[in-house]
Design a protein around this motif. Structure first.
Motif, PDB file in Angstrom:
ATOM      1  N   GLU A 118       0.817  -1.206   0.000  1.00  0.00           N
ATOM      2  CA  GLU A 118       0.000   0.000   0.000  1.00  0.00           C
ATOM      3  C   GLU A 118       0.857   1.264   0.000  1.00  0.00           C
ATOM      4  OE1 GLU A 118      -3.574   2.262   2.433  1.00  0.00           O
ATOM      5  OE2 GLU A 118      -2.967   0.254   3.060  1.00  0.00           O
ATOM      6  N   GLU A 119       2.018   1.229   0.660  1.00  0.00           N
ATOM      7  CA  GLU A 119       2.858   2.411   0.699  1.00  0.00           C
ATOM      8  C   GLU A 119       3.352   2.786  -0.700  1.00  0.00           C
ATOM      9  OE1 GLU A 119       6.606   4.267   3.238  1.00  0.00           O
ATOM     10  OE2 GLU A 119       5.722   2.334   3.787  1.00  0.00           O
ATOM     11  N   ALA A 120       3.677   1.765  -1.513  1.00  0.00           N
ATOM     12  CA  ALA A 120       4.104   2.046  -2.888  1.00  0.00           C
ATOM     13  C   ALA A 120       2.946   2.620  -3.698  1.00  0.00           C
ATOM     14  CB  ALA A 120       4.624   0.767  -3.543  1.00  0.00           C
ATOM     15  N   VAL A 121       1.742   2.071  -3.505  1.00  0.00           N
ATOM     16  CA  VAL A 121       0.556   2.573  -4.209  1.00  0.00           C
ATOM     17  C   VAL A 121       0.280   4.017  -3.813  1.00  0.00           C
ATOM     18  CG1 VAL A 121      -1.937   2.272  -4.521  1.00  0.00           C
ATOM     19  CG2 VAL A 121      -0.442   0.272  -4.441  1.00  0.00           C
ATOM     20  N   GLU A 122       0.434   4.306  -2.518  1.00  0.00           N
ATOM     21  CA  GLU A 122       0.248   5.676  -2.032  1.00  0.00           C
ATOM     22  C   GLU A 122       1.222   6.623  -2.719  1.00  0.00           C
ATOM     23  OE1 GLU A 122       0.020   9.246   0.203  1.00  0.00           O
ATOM     24  OE2 GLU A 122      -1.447   7.642  -0.004  1.00  0.00           O
ATOM     25  N   ASP A 123       2.475   6.208  -2.866  1.00  0.00           N
ATOM     26  CA  ASP A 123       3.478   7.058  -3.519  1.00  0.00           C
ATOM     27  C   ASP A 123       3.114   7.317  -4.978  1.00  0.00           C
ATOM     28  OD1 ASP A 123       4.990   7.317  -1.242  1.00  0.00           O
ATOM     29  OD2 ASP A 123       6.328   5.646  -1.711  1.00  0.00           O
ATOM     30  N   TRP A 124       2.657   6.287  -5.682  1.00  0.00           N
ATOM     31  CA  TRP A 124       2.275   6.459  -7.088  1.00  0.00           C
ATOM     32  C   TRP A 124       1.082   7.403  -7.217  1.00  0.00           C
ATOM     33  CZ3 TRP A 124       2.559   0.466  -7.398  1.00  0.00           C
ATOM     34  CH2 TRP A 124       3.891   0.066  -7.567  1.00  0.00           C
ATOM     35  N   CYS A 125       0.073   7.204  -6.365  1.00  0.00           N
ATOM     36  CA  CYS A 125      -1.112   8.076  -6.409  1.00  0.00           C
ATOM     37  C   CYS A 125      -0.747   9.507  -6.047  1.00  0.00           C
ATOM     38  CB  CYS A 125      -2.191   7.561  -5.459  1.00  0.00           C
ATOM     39  SG  CYS A 125      -2.992   6.032  -5.979  1.00  0.00           S
ATOM     40  N   GLU A 126       0.126   9.657  -5.055  1.00  0.00           N
ATOM     41  CA  GLU A 126       0.520  10.993  -4.630  1.00  0.00           C
ATOM     42  C   GLU A 126       1.271  11.716  -5.740  1.00  0.00           C
ATOM     43  OE1 GLU A 126       0.878  14.356  -2.293  1.00  0.00           O
ATOM     44  OE2 GLU A 126      -0.455  12.612  -2.216  1.00  0.00           O
ATOM     45  N   GLY A 127       2.127  10.974  -6.453  1.00  0.00           N
ATOM     46  CA  GLY A 127       2.841  11.589  -7.566  1.00  0.00           C
ATOM     47  C   GLY A 127       1.904  12.076  -8.650  1.00  0.00           C
ATOM     48  N   LEU A 128       0.894  11.277  -8.970  1.00  0.00           N
ATOM     49  CA  LEU A 128      -0.099  11.680  -9.971  1.00  0.00           C
ATOM     50  C   LEU A 128      -0.885  12.900  -9.497  1.00  0.00           C
ATOM     51  CD1 LEU A 128      -1.357   8.117 -10.907  1.00  0.00           C
ATOM     52  CD2 LEU A 128      -0.246   9.686 -12.495  1.00  0.00           C
ATOM     53  N   ALA A 129      -1.256  12.901  -8.221  1.00  0.00           N
ATOM     54  CA  ALA A 129      -2.044  14.017  -7.687  1.00  0.00           C
ATOM     55  C   ALA A 129      -1.234  15.310  -7.674  1.00  0.00           C
ATOM     56  CB  ALA A 129      -2.535  13.679  -6.281  1.00  0.00           C
ATOM     57  N   GLN A 130       0.049  15.214  -7.315  1.00  0.00           N
ATOM     58  CA  GLN A 130       0.883  16.417  -7.283  1.00  0.00           C
ATOM     59  C   GLN A 130       1.065  17.005  -8.674  1.00  0.00           C
ATOM     60  OE1 GLN A 130       4.555  15.577  -5.250  1.00  0.00           O
ATOM     61  NE2 GLN A 130       3.575  15.338  -3.256  1.00  0.00           N
ATOM     62  N   ARG A 131       1.134  16.124  -9.694  1.00  0.00           N
ATOM     63  CA  ARG A 131       1.263  16.616 -11.072  1.00  0.00           C
ATOM     64  C   ARG A 131      -0.094  16.939 -11.689  1.00  0.00           C
ATOM     65  NH1 ARG A 131       4.392  11.831 -11.568  1.00  0.00           N
ATOM     66  NH2 ARG A 131       3.000  11.064 -13.202  1.00  0.00           N
ATOM     67  N   LYS A 132      -1.160  16.727 -10.916  1.00  0.00           N
ATOM     68  CA  LYS A 132      -2.532  16.960 -11.379  1.00  0.00           C
ATOM     69  C   LYS A 132      -2.841  16.129 -12.623  1.00  0.00           C
ATOM     70  CE  LYS A 132      -2.747  21.604  -9.405  1.00  0.00           C
ATOM     71  NZ  LYS A 132      -2.989  23.045  -9.638  1.00  0.00           N
ATOM     72  N   GLN A 133      -2.326  14.905 -12.649  1.00  0.00           N
ATOM     73  CA  GLN A 133      -2.617  13.969 -13.727  1.00  0.00           C
ATOM     74  C   GLN A 133      -3.712  13.010 -13.280  1.00  0.00           C
ATOM     75  OE1 GLN A 133       1.637  12.772 -14.793  1.00  0.00           O
ATOM     76  NE2 GLN A 133       0.666  12.689 -16.795  1.00  0.00           N
ATOM     77  N   PHE A 134      -4.919  13.281 -13.666  1.00  0.00           N
ATOM     78  CA  PHE A 134      -6.087  12.425 -13.482  1.00  0.00           C
ATOM     79  C   PHE A 134      -6.602  12.355 -12.047  1.00  0.00           C
ATOM     80  CE2 PHE A 134      -3.855  10.583 -17.211  1.00  0.00           C
ATOM     81  CZ  PHE A 134      -4.824  10.829 -18.167  1.00  0.00           C
ATOM     82  N   LEU A 135      -5.747  12.405 -11.027  1.00  0.00           N
ATOM     83  CA  LEU A 135      -6.173  12.166  -9.649  1.00  0.00           C
ATOM     84  C   LEU A 135      -5.980  13.401  -8.776  1.00  0.00           C
ATOM     85  CD1 LEU A 135      -4.633   8.640  -8.888  1.00  0.00           C
ATOM     86  CD2 LEU A 135      -6.886   9.165  -9.866  1.00  0.00           C
ATOM     87  N   ARG A 136      -6.758  13.440  -7.676  1.00  0.00           N
ATOM     88  CA  ARG A 136      -6.520  14.411  -6.613  1.00  0.00           C
ATOM     89  C   ARG A 136      -6.783  13.717  -5.273  1.00  0.00           C
ATOM     90  NH1 ARG A 136     -10.923  18.076  -8.893  1.00  0.00           N
ATOM     91  NH2 ARG A 136     -12.864  16.941  -8.507  1.00  0.00           N
ATOM     92  N   ALA A 137      -6.136  14.191  -4.223  1.00  0.00           N
ATOM     93  CA  ALA A 137      -6.229  13.570  -2.899  1.00  0.00           C
ATOM     94  C   ALA A 137      -7.535  13.954  -2.218  1.00  0.00           C
ATOM     95  CB  ALA A 137      -5.047  13.988  -2.040  1.00  0.00           C
ATOM     96  N   ARG A 138      -8.058  13.030  -1.410  1.00  0.00           N
ATOM     97  CA  ARG A 138      -9.290  13.275  -0.648  1.00  0.00           C
ATOM     98  C   ARG A 138      -9.132  13.021   0.844  1.00  0.00           C
ATOM     99  NH1 ARG A 138     -14.303  13.978  -3.083  1.00  0.00           N
ATOM    100  NH2 ARG A 138     -14.889  14.355  -0.930  1.00  0.00           N
ATOM    101  N   GLY A 139      -7.886  12.924   1.344  1.00  0.00           N
ATOM    102  CA  GLY A 139      -7.697  12.742   2.783  1.00  0.00           C
ATOM    103  C   GLY A 139      -7.562  11.284   3.181  1.00  0.00           C
ATOM    104  N   ALA A 140      -7.691  11.032   4.468  1.00  0.00           N
ATOM    105  CA  ALA A 140      -7.489   9.682   5.008  1.00  0.00           C
ATOM    106  C   ALA A 140      -8.768   9.180   5.667  1.00  0.00           C
ATOM    107  CB  ALA A 140      -6.350   9.687   6.016  1.00  0.00           C
ATOM    108  N   GLU A 141      -8.839   7.864   5.850  1.00  0.00           N
ATOM    109  CA  GLU A 141      -9.951   7.259   6.573  1.00  0.00           C
ATOM    110  C   GLU A 141      -9.450   6.019   7.293  1.00  0.00           C
ATOM    111  OE1 GLU A 141     -13.110   5.736   4.207  1.00  0.00           O
ATOM    112  OE2 GLU A 141     -11.814   4.549   2.913  1.00  0.00           O
TER     113      GLU A 141
END
Length: 672
Positions: free
Chosen positions: A482-505
């Motif tokens: 999951e930590e690797a997946v988080e890093d990949w998603c975070e990279g996409l969100a920071q570059r504003k490529q398709f994804l954005r962050a919605r916080g934690a649960e």
């Protein structure tokens, strides 16, 4: 009285006593843990603070993963407007920790006891204005917004923003308003609303609640976007009053938000659930809204209401009554989604308009002049030929989503480049006509060379997971950490490529996971379409199993989502089980249309299960439950009820002829 110290770093102030982050006269929303993290870093300026030290300081005696730490760091950076790759406040020290790099100073002041945030705005503004360290170009309160250049992605929407502002002003004076923002996919509904909310947020005395209707299962989860909006608002700092109002006026609603309750509270509220009715559900939320807005103005935003459940749409209608309330409701939808069949929103909106209880704010495609202005704002010093705006408009028909992606593609491929500070075309304007993209799949294709193989796989699995998803579910689909997946998603969100962050649960089993969403639902559908049919089945199954595991004994809380994943994952037994559970959830809300939808889907899935006496008995029970659910709002004479009862009688005769089986009363699912 003992003085307390605030921590100041331009242009912010940390109010230690009240745990608030101020920028001039504006309070910036930070969760308690995020505030504690920022405070700890600011108390150690210039020092390397290791991850272990931060985890121990902010989460004492609690074991959490580094993912949660990353989420808080990201929330703090968003509040400060900081960039991880060019930090002005928080510097990342790779694999070790973080360093606060801004100069800080402390200021003593006398504490104010019992002060509530909404009551302290005037004095805080006065203190900020007197403090030269905090002066500057700070946004004034919402009642007098400062002039500002239009956002790049809000070009051509000045009139719409003015209208929204006018309706907000009327709402602040006690005149409630319901506004429907409409337009085709990609035309900028969410962008317009975001730009408006950004201005509203400048006044911390106005509360903002936002919920999202989900395409995959939004129509089957009663009140889903409203529950999401209220639950998130309750978790924001300084929103304790809303939780108190829910306890006082809306126990049925509070019972549907178990994450806000203790085990004792959940058990106590079970007695209230037994007395549920549709009218009581609507009345409870109306009472909470009226009690809240008597002191605090509220803006409630629901995105994509064309995917909303019937219960939510009924609530919108109920809340639009003309009693005085400082309430503004904004609902966004695509008109084309209402054309197919008898969409409930069509009738509700017609009724509201006939009684002048709602406003219609349609968004149109951008003009050539709007495109030219967009280019001028995005590239302030350019030598573009005047025909470029016309070419872009012709190729995109003025759709903002496609315009933005075409321009990004031109810039990424070097067709638009900067030389000596001026932007220009590196080819002829005629050649621009041959450039892509102008469809969602072309947009995705244009991004592929900027994605790593892992990021491409993440987006494909995310497309299956839904418009909004958790990294825990994504990791299960990818068979990755999951930590690797988080890093990949975070990279996409920071570059504003398709994804954005919605916080934690936090899931019931203790799993702490982060959530992301696609910037636009069209992107999610585009990536979903790129996954082969066989692979989709596997991914839905794995994602469903991980969510089921995370929720454990409380899996019923995610029943609608699980029903969809297991149905598309070809796990018929579990799909039927969770459709039935989702129907029970809807029954507790007295939302009989959702009960009917889930039971109908369960019955449709039964032929795909192995033929057996047990399957026949289950169909018999479901048909009886379906007739009961349809009878509740429509009465026994409804043709659909008569048809279901006739089918159930035939099945009962078949079962009794084959072997002994429970009577209808014993086998019926209780939806009364």
């Amino acid at each position: 009285m003992t003085p307390v110290q605030d921590i100041l770093f331009r242009p912010f102030r940390l109010d230690i006593v009240n745990e608030m982050l101020w920028r001039g006269s504006r309070v910036l929303a930070l969760r308690q843990k995020s505030f504690s993290l920022l405070r700890y870093l600011a108390e150690h300026p210039g020092q390397l603070v290791t991850k272990e030290e931060l985890l121990k300081a902010v989460w004492p005696e609690t074991r959490v993963s580094e993912i949660v730490l990353k989420v808080c760091i990201r929330e703090v950076r968003q509040a400060l407007g900081d960039q991880p790759h060019a930090p002005a406040y928080i510097e990342t020290v790779q694999r070790r920790g973080y360093r606060f790099i801004r100069p800080v100073r402390r200021r003593e002041r006398l504490p104010t006891r019992g002060r509530r945030r909404t009551q302290s705005i005037t004095s805080e503004r006065r203190n900020s204005e007197q403090d030269g360290e905090l002066q500057g170009n700070m946004p004034p309160p919402c009642s007098a917004p400062a002039p500002r250049a239009p956002a790049i992605n809000c070009i051509g929407r000045d009139a719409e923003l003015t209208l929204l502002r006018t309706w907000l002003e009327k709402a602040l004076s006690g005149e409630r308003h319901l506004v429907f923002v409409t337009g085709e996919a990609g035309i900028g509904k969410t962008t317009l609303i975001n730009a408006f909310l950004e201005r509203v947020a400048a006044d911390p005395s106005i509360w903002i609640a936002r919920g999202q209707c989900i395409a995959h299962y939004g129509g089957g989860e009663a009140f889903l976007p409203v529950l999401e909006a209220v639950s998130r608002l309750c978790r924001e700092p300084g929103r304790e009053r809303l939780l108190w109002l829910l306890k006082q006026h809306a126990p049925l609603w509070l019972a549907q938000m178990p994450s806000l309750l203790t085990l004792q509270d959940r058990r106590r509220l079970q007695r209230e659930v037994q007395q549920a009715s549709r009218e009581r559900m609507l009345r409870e939320m109306a009472d909470v809204v009226e009690a809240l807005t008597a002191e605090t103005p509220l803006v409630l935003v629901l995105d994509d209401v064309h995917w909303g459940d019937r219960a939510t749409l009924d609530l919108l209608s109920f809340l639009s009554r003309r009693e005085p309330a400082r309430l503004l409701i904004i609902g966004a939808y695509r008109p084309e989604e209402l054309c197919a069949g008898a969409h409930p929103l069509k009738g509700i909106k017609h009724e509201l308009q006939s009684h002048s209880r709602c406003h219609h704010l349609p968004l149109t495609l951008l003009t050539v002049a709007d495109v030219a202005r967009y280019l001028a704002v995005r590239f302030p010093t350019n030598t573009f030929p005047s025909a470029l705006a016309l070419i872009l408009h012709q190729r995109t028909e003025g759709n903002p989503l496609f315009i933005e992606n075409v321009v990004e593609h031109l810039q990424a491929t070097g067709v638009i480049a900067q030389n000596d500070g001026d932007w220009s075309l590196t080819t002829t304007v005629e050649a621009v006509q041959l450039e892509k993209p102008t469809t969602i799949q072309e947009i995705i294709e244009a991004h592929l060379d900027r994605l790593s193989p892992q990021e491409e796989q993440v987006l494909k699995v995310a497309g299956v997971a839904g418009v909004e998803f958790s990294t825990a579910a994504l990791a299960a689909g990818l068979h990755a950490e999951e930590e690797a997946v988080e890093d990949w998603c975070e990279g996409l969100a920071q570059r504003k490529q398709f994804l954005r962050a919605r916080g934690a649960e936090e899931w019931p089993d203790g799993t702490l996971t982060t959530r992301y969403e696609f910037i636009h639902a069209l992107y999610q559908q585009g990536w979903y379409d790129r996954v082969t049919a066989g692979k989709r089945v596997q991914l839905h199954q794995r994602i469903g199993e991980r969510i089921e595991q995370g929720y454990g004994a409380r899996a019923a809380e995610a029943a609608s989502e699980l029903a969809v994943h297991f149905e598309r994952g070809r796990d018929i037994r579990r799909a039927i089980h969770y459709h039935i559970q989702a129907a029970l959830n809807a029954a507790r809300h007295c939302s009989y249309q959702e009960v009917v939808n889930h039971l109908t889907r369960s019955i449709a899935l039964l032929p795909h299960a192995p033929e057996s006496a047990e399957r026949t008995q289950q169909e018999h029970a479901l048909l009886h439950a379906l007739s009961t659910a349809r009878m509740a709002p429509q009465g026994c004479a409804c043709p659909a009820v008569e048809h279901a009862c006739a089918h159930a009688r035939l099945l009962c005769q078949y079962i009794q002829g084959a072997s002994h089986s429970p009577s209808p009363s014993e086998d019926c699912i209780p939806f009364t």
